[in-house]
Design a protein around this motif. Structure first.
Motif, PDB file in Angstrom:
ATOM      1  N   ILE A 221       1.254   0.736  -6.489  1.00 18.37           N
ATOM      2  CA  ILE A 221       2.399   0.468  -5.615  1.00 18.37           C
ATOM      3  C   ILE A 221       1.929  -0.276  -4.363  1.00 18.37           C
ATOM      4  O   ILE A 221       0.734  -0.377  -4.088  1.00 18.37           O
ATOM      5  CB  ILE A 221       3.111   1.773  -5.213  1.00 18.37           C
ATOM      6  CG1 ILE A 221       2.114   2.731  -4.529  1.00 18.37           C
ATOM      7  CG2 ILE A 221       3.735   2.432  -6.438  1.00 18.37           C
ATOM      8  CD1 ILE A 221       2.747   4.033  -4.064  1.00 18.37           C
ATOM      9  N   THR A 222       2.882  -0.770  -3.595  1.00 22.73           N
ATOM     10  CA  THR A 222       2.567  -1.497  -2.370  1.00 22.73           C
ATOM     11  C   THR A 222       2.185  -0.521  -1.262  1.00 22.73           C
ATOM     12  O   THR A 222       2.461   0.678  -1.335  1.00 22.73           O
ATOM     13  CB  THR A 222       3.772  -2.317  -1.894  1.00 22.73           C
ATOM     14  OG1 THR A 222       4.838  -1.419  -1.539  1.00 22.73           O
ATOM     15  CG2 THR A 222       4.240  -3.272  -2.986  1.00 22.73           C
ATOM     16  N   SER A 223       1.571  -1.061  -0.214  1.00 20.24           N
ATOM     17  CA  SER A 223       1.209  -0.213   0.912  1.00 20.24           C
ATOM     18  C   SER A 223       2.459   0.378   1.568  1.00 20.24           C
ATOM     19  O   SER A 223       2.439   1.527   2.025  1.00 20.24           O
ATOM     20  CB  SER A 223       0.404  -1.007   1.939  1.00 20.24           C
ATOM     21  OG  SER A 223       1.160  -2.094   2.449  1.00 20.24           O
TER      22      SER A 223
ATOM     23  N   MET B 137      -1.951   3.815  -3.638  1.00 18.63           N
ATOM     24  CA  MET B 137      -1.787   2.423  -4.049  1.00 18.63           C
ATOM     25  C   MET B 137      -2.563   2.142  -5.332  1.00 18.63           C
ATOM     26  O   MET B 137      -2.046   1.508  -6.265  1.00 18.63           O
ATOM     27  CB  MET B 137      -2.262   1.484  -2.935  1.00 18.63           C
ATOM     28  CG  MET B 137      -1.363   1.473  -1.704  1.00 18.63           C
ATOM     29  SD  MET B 137      -2.113   0.584  -0.301  1.00 18.63           S
ATOM     30  CE  MET B 137      -2.244  -1.071  -0.989  1.00 18.63           C
TER      31      MET B 137
ATOM     32  N   TYR C  92      -2.945   3.570   8.875  1.00 19.17           N
ATOM     33  CA  TYR C  92      -3.361   2.729   7.752  1.00 19.17           C
ATOM     34  C   TYR C  92      -3.828   1.359   8.225  1.00 19.17           C
ATOM     35  O   TYR C  92      -4.830   0.819   7.728  1.00 19.17           O
ATOM     36  CB  TYR C  92      -2.210   2.570   6.762  1.00 19.17           C
ATOM     37  CG  TYR C  92      -2.519   1.584   5.649  1.00 19.17           C
ATOM     38  CD1 TYR C  92      -3.471   1.882   4.678  1.00 19.17           C
ATOM     39  CD2 TYR C  92      -1.885   0.355   5.597  1.00 19.17           C
ATOM     40  CE1 TYR C  92      -3.779   0.989   3.670  1.00 19.17           C
ATOM     41  CE2 TYR C  92      -2.180  -0.555   4.599  1.00 19.17           C
ATOM     42  CZ  TYR C  92      -3.128  -0.233   3.632  1.00 19.17           C
ATOM     43  OH  TYR C  92      -3.436  -1.137   2.646  1.00 19.17           O
TER      44      TYR C  92
ATOM     45  N   VAL D 185      -3.287   6.790   1.650  1.00 18.76           N
ATOM     46  CA  VAL D 185      -2.448   5.629   1.321  1.00 18.76           C
ATOM     47  C   VAL D 185      -3.135   4.771   0.259  1.00 18.76           C
ATOM     48  O   VAL D 185      -2.527   4.371  -0.741  1.00 18.76           O
ATOM     49  CB  VAL D 185      -2.155   4.793   2.582  1.00 18.76           C
ATOM     50  CG1 VAL D 185      -1.438   3.490   2.209  1.00 18.76           C
ATOM     51  CG2 VAL D 185      -1.319   5.588   3.583  1.00 18.76           C
ATOM     52  N   GLU D 186      -4.410   4.475   0.479  1.00 18.23           N
ATOM     53  CA  GLU D 186      -5.159   3.634  -0.460  1.00 18.23           C
ATOM     54  C   GLU D 186      -5.261   4.289  -1.832  1.00 18.23           C
ATOM     55  O   GLU D 186      -5.206   3.607  -2.863  1.00 18.23           O
ATOM     56  CB  GLU D 186      -6.550   3.358   0.105  1.00 18.23           C
ATOM     57  CG  GLU D 186      -6.515   2.478   1.350  1.00 18.23           C
ATOM     58  CD  GLU D 186      -7.875   2.378   2.038  1.00 18.23           C
ATOM     59  OE1 GLU D 186      -8.735   3.252   1.769  1.00 18.23           O
ATOM     60  OE2 GLU D 186      -8.075   1.440   2.836  1.00 18.23           O
TER      61      GLU D 186
ATOM     62  N   GLU E 269       5.274   1.304   0.137  1.00 15.89           N
ATOM     63  CA  GLU E 269       5.740   2.450  -0.624  1.00 15.89           C
ATOM     64  C   GLU E 269       4.771   3.630  -0.488  1.00 15.89           C
ATOM     65  O   GLU E 269       5.183   4.795  -0.383  1.00 15.89           O
ATOM     66  CB  GLU E 269       5.903   2.071  -2.104  1.00 15.89           C
ATOM     67  CG  GLU E 269       6.415   3.199  -2.993  1.00 15.89           C
ATOM     68  CD  GLU E 269       7.769   3.737  -2.565  1.00 15.89           C
ATOM     69  OE1 GLU E 269       7.996   4.939  -2.748  1.00 15.89           O
ATOM     70  OE2 GLU E 269       8.588   2.949  -2.032  1.00 15.89           O
ATOM     71  N   ALA E 270       3.486   3.323  -0.492  1.00 12.59           N
ATOM     72  CA  ALA E 270       2.487   4.393  -0.360  1.00 12.59           C
ATOM     73  C   ALA E 270       2.599   5.064   1.008  1.00 12.59           C
ATOM     74  O   ALA E 270       2.458   6.288   1.116  1.00 12.59           O
ATOM     75  CB  ALA E 270       1.091   3.827  -0.561  1.00 12.59           C
TER      76      ALA E 270
END
Length: 294
Positions: A263-265, A258, A287, A254-255, A267-268
């Motif tokens: 992008i935002t968390s 991003m 996350y 996820v990170e 969206e990720a």
């Protein structure tokens, strides 16, 4: 680099890692009995009361000392001193191979660092015993053992294992089994082949073979007793779109998205869920390191 010659005469004692039966006492090897009876001055036992039953059965009178997760750090210096003074020690767990689910690994590491010989004896181990009779491909396999106790940590671990192609081996308490199988069904998918192996080598030994959905449905209405081992087929259709992400954990994935895409968390998390074929809620919990417990 250091080379250990296990059976070259030394002035020190030897730390023997001695397996014990996982149920059937006939699985105790001749060598293990001889080591416990004749070769060691002390047996470091996870539970001295449990081990005493085994020693009584084989008429072994060797002294025991308790060695478990709550006293291991204070016991290790004492055990090393015995070894350095030429007295050999056997370390045993309640069942099966030592060091797998007990503090034996800390004693082994300390002995190696002190240049003391460590010798492992072969013997019973529940994970491999279950694996070869499961009907699921025995190699390659990944032995995980017991999952974390917190629900959120379990979900994070299972999410990271969901893409693995290896057959997976877990130990589980019968009291947590229902929730664990339900969680595996949610994260791995209900069609994944799975086998519950219960009471291995004992009178009521049982193999329950099917899919995770079938096991989940069964445990929704039934409970089981005894020691349990779960063997889960690997993922033969991994969904990751980019192999570069294969070694990343869910949170790190996820990170990474991003930072890479700006992008935002939220969206990720959606993208990671799609790439890994996981539920968004599962990725969200991994996350955010949620600390929900059973």
């Amino acid at each position: 680099m250091h080379i250990q010659r296990s059976f070259t005469a030394k002035n020190t004692g030897t730390l023997y890692l001695v397996p014990t039966p996982i149920g059937n006492l006939e699985d105790m090897t001749f060598r293990s009995i001889r080591i416990l009876k004749e070769e060691v001055a002390v047996i470091a036992s996870e539970d001295t009361r449990n081990t005493q039953k085994l020693l009584n059965h084989f008429e072994i009178g060797t002294k025991q000392v308790s060695f478990h997760e709550h006293n291991s750090q204070e016991r290790i210096p004492y055990l090393l001193e015995l070894l350095e003074n030429g007295k050999s020690i056997a370390q045993v767990s309640d069942a099966g191979m030592p060091s797998i689910s007990d503090p034996g690994k800390d004693l082994v590491r300390a002995a190696i660092e002190a240049d003391l010989p460590v010798v492992s004896l072969p013997g019973a181990t529940a994970g491999v015993t279950a694996l070869i009779a499961s009907g699921i491909s025995p190699q390659p396999f990944l032995f995980y053992g017991f999952l974390p106790r917190k629900s959120s940590e379990q979900k994070a671990v299972l999410a990271e294992l969901a893409e693995r192609k290896e057959t997976l081996i877990f130990y589980e308490s019968p009291y947590r089994l229902k929730k664990t199988v339900a969680l595996m069904t949610e994260i791995f998918g209900g069609e994944r082949r799975a086998v519950l192996c219960r009471e291995l080598t004992k009178l009521y030994e049982e193999y329950m073979r099917g899919t995770l959905s079938e096991l989940n449905d069964f445990f929704a209405e039934h409970s089981v007793k005894g020691e349990c081992c779960l063997v889960i087929a690997g993922n033969d259709r991994p969904q990751q779109a980019d192999s570069a992400y294969a070694e990343l954990g869910v949170k790190a994935h996820v990170e990474h998205l991003m930072a890479e895409q700006g992008i935002t968390s939220k969206e990720a998390i959606k993208q990671v869920a799609k790439l890994r074929a996981l539920k968004k809620q599962t990725v969200y919990r991994a996350y955010h390191d949620l600390s929900e417990e059973y």
